[in-house]
Scaffold this active site. Structure first.
Site, short mmCIF file in Angstrom:
data_model
loop_
_atom_site.label_atom_id
_atom_site.label_comp_id
_atom_site.label_asym_id
_atom_site.label_seq_id
_atom_site.Cartn_x
_atom_site.Cartn_y
_atom_site.Cartn_z
N MET A 37 22.24 -38.11 0.09
CA MET A 37 21.84 -36.79 -0.40
C MET A 37 21.04 -37.05 -1.59
SD MET A 37 25.17 -34.17 0.21
CE MET A 37 24.18 -32.70 -0.15
N HIS A 38 20.35 -35.90 -1.87
CA HIS A 38 19.65 -35.94 -3.21
C HIS A 38 18.35 -36.73 -3.34
CE1 HIS A 38 23.38 -33.85 -4.26
NE2 HIS A 38 24.16 -34.88 -4.21
N ASP A 82 25.35 -36.65 4.29
CA ASP A 82 26.13 -37.73 4.78
C ASP A 82 27.63 -36.84 4.71
OD1 ASP A 82 26.13 -37.76 1.97
OD2 ASP A 82 26.01 -39.95 1.78
#
Length: 496
Positions: free
Chosen positions: A77-78, A233
């Site tokens: 992520m991110h 995830d």
């Protein structure tokens, strides 16, 4: 057959399941992380694409992929993947564990007091929005060319289909999504100089977002498959483990460590550094506590002493060591829950001439378990409680580590089949759900049928005889960060 692609930090994994949801085969390709400066963490998106091609070729040696029905995606992520107007990558992706944007986080919180209310989360350096503010301030030439921002797995989806898309579980980790509406928020985007024109369309994780392009299908010898949005995830890992309903939860022992619980609505609790995001499935949300260096801590120590992780764990088990006076803080990449401090440092304390490698290995395992207890306490204060937890991630393969975590958390932990491929399995399940949903099947019925909990392989009950040892040591663990915080800040300021 259905393929789940899990784009992690350390590698890309492909997991193939049959139409019953059984795992048939898995393959993976390693990825490298670049750290050109202190607190920086980056990857070249082209390395993701090359890893995808390698994984497909490996899978084709074991299975006839012409029988594939759909592909689903999971990803770290991110990450900020920046593209120009022609879809070209402008710079390396700034990853989730990059800590350079602390000043931008503070500025965003000061300038936009409604940021927390709209996003449900604190501004943290790991999130995507402050990374874009950093680029705007430090790389203005790049920002001037910026047309689109994609998350890592969504960049793969773009390369596969030619269309830009995301899912609400992954998008919730950007600080630009309103988790209640499950869509981009104009005010949050404007805080970093962006509009919805810069963003992909947001889907539910089980929605089909496009079809594999004819050129890619011909190049790789694949059919013209539907591509399903997938998930971040951790949400994908939850789908893989059947953690889909309120009151359920799991722990992920990957590069980072995650304590994940499902909620029936968006329950923001930023004051306790709890992440409150959308789940990958409709009408579901989740809360997370995150420690930034879980299995990574053990891998780091193994490299430091020139051993493999397996060698360290085998030596510890053979020594029958269950207690040590060595204490470890696993803050090698800073820490999120509960400190939100990108400058927090990893530490050993209690070393002496009699300290063995086995003591230090045990201290690392305990330190990560204590960081997960920090997450459990934060989630508990946010009203999120579960009686038992499933475990996923590469670190969960160690039965000894699983037992230590059960002891520290004082929780029943369950290791299930497929726990080492949780996000990839979840991505494959989302591919199955998406393909079946596109044929007119009811999504809730499909979730009940296919998002079940895998077979139990081992159950770990907390060992009451070690309860006082862990309670006393956890108290020391909690105090160590606060006692040494000023000292670490001074060390960080030393000229190098």
């Amino acid at each position: 057959m259905y393929l789940g692609l899990d784009l992690g930090t350390s590698g890309l994994k492909g997991v193939v399941i049959d139409d019953k949801g059984n795992v048939l085969v898995q393959e993976s390709v390693a990825l490298a992380v670049d750290s050109p400066h202190a607190m920086w963490s980056e990857q070249d998106p082209e390395s993701w694409w090359l890893a995808f091609i390698d994984v497909i070729q490996q899978l084709q040696q074991r299975l006839d992929l012409s029988k594939l029905k759909a592909i689903g995606l999971s990803g770290q992520m991110h990450g900020a993947t920046l593209l120009d107007g022609q879809g070209n990558v402008l710079r390396p992706c700034i990853l989730w564990n990059d800590g350079r944007s602390q000043a931008q986080c503070q500025a965003l919180m000061a300038e936009f007091p409604d940021l927390i209310e709209r996003s449900g989360n604190l501004a943290m350096p790991g999130f995507t929005a402050p990374k874009i503010r950093w680029v705007q301030e430090n790389e203005p030439d790049i920002f001037a060319q910026l047309a689109y921002v994609l998350l890592p797995k969504d960049y793969l989806a773009y390369r596969l289909t030619g269309f830009m898309s995301s899912d609400c579980s992954d998008a919730a980790g950007t600080l630009w999504l309103n988790p209640q509406t499950r869509q981009w928020d104009d005010a949050l985007l404007s805080a970093t100089g962006l509009t919805q024109a810069n963003m992909p369309r947001v889907y539910e994780g089980c929605d089909v977002v496009g079809t594999l392009s004819e050129a890619i299908a011909q190049e790789l010898g694949l059919p013209l498959l539907p591509i399903v949005a997938g998930a971040g995830d951790n949400a994908a890992g939850a789908v893989g483990m059947g953690v889909t309903n309120p009151g359920q939860g799991f722990i992920s022992l990957g590069t980072s460590g995650v304590y994940f619980t499902v909620s029936e609505s968006h329950k923001a609790n930023p004051q306790n550094t709890v992440h409150a995001f959308c789940h990958a499935l409709p009408n579901r949300w989740h809360q997370m506590g995150v420690t930034l260096s879980a299995a990574n801590s053990l891998a780091w120590f193994a490299k430091l002493v020139d051993k493999t992780v397996v060698e360290l764990l085998d030596a510890l088990e053979d020594s029958d060591t269950q207690r040590t006076k060595v204490l470890f803080l696993p803050y090698l990449s800073g820490e999120r829950t509960p400190h939100n401090d990108p400058q927090a440092n990893g530490q050993f304390i209690g070393l002496s001439n009699t300290t063995r490698v086995e003591d230090m290995t045990l201290a690392v395992l305990e330190g990560v378990a204590f960081s997960l207890l920090d997450c459990q306490n934060a989630l508990s204060s946010a009203g999120s409680m579960v009686d038992e937890l499933s475990l996923i991630g590469g670190g969960a393969r160690s039965a000894m580590w699983r037992q230590i975590i059960a002891n520290v958390l004082n929780k029943r932990l369950i290791y299930r089949d497929g726990g080492d491929v949780g996000p990839g399995l979840g991505a494959a399940r989302l591919a199955l759900l998406g393909e079946q949903q596109s044929l007119g099947q009811n999504i809730e019925s499909l979730i009940s049928q296919y998002c079940t909990m895998p077979e139990v392989l081992e159950v770990h009950e907390p060992d009451a005889s070690l309860g006082s040892y862990y309670r006393d040591k956890y108290a020391l663990y909690q105090s160590l960060y606060h006692v040494t915080k000023d000292l670490n800040e001074k060390l960080a300021s030393l000229p190098m």
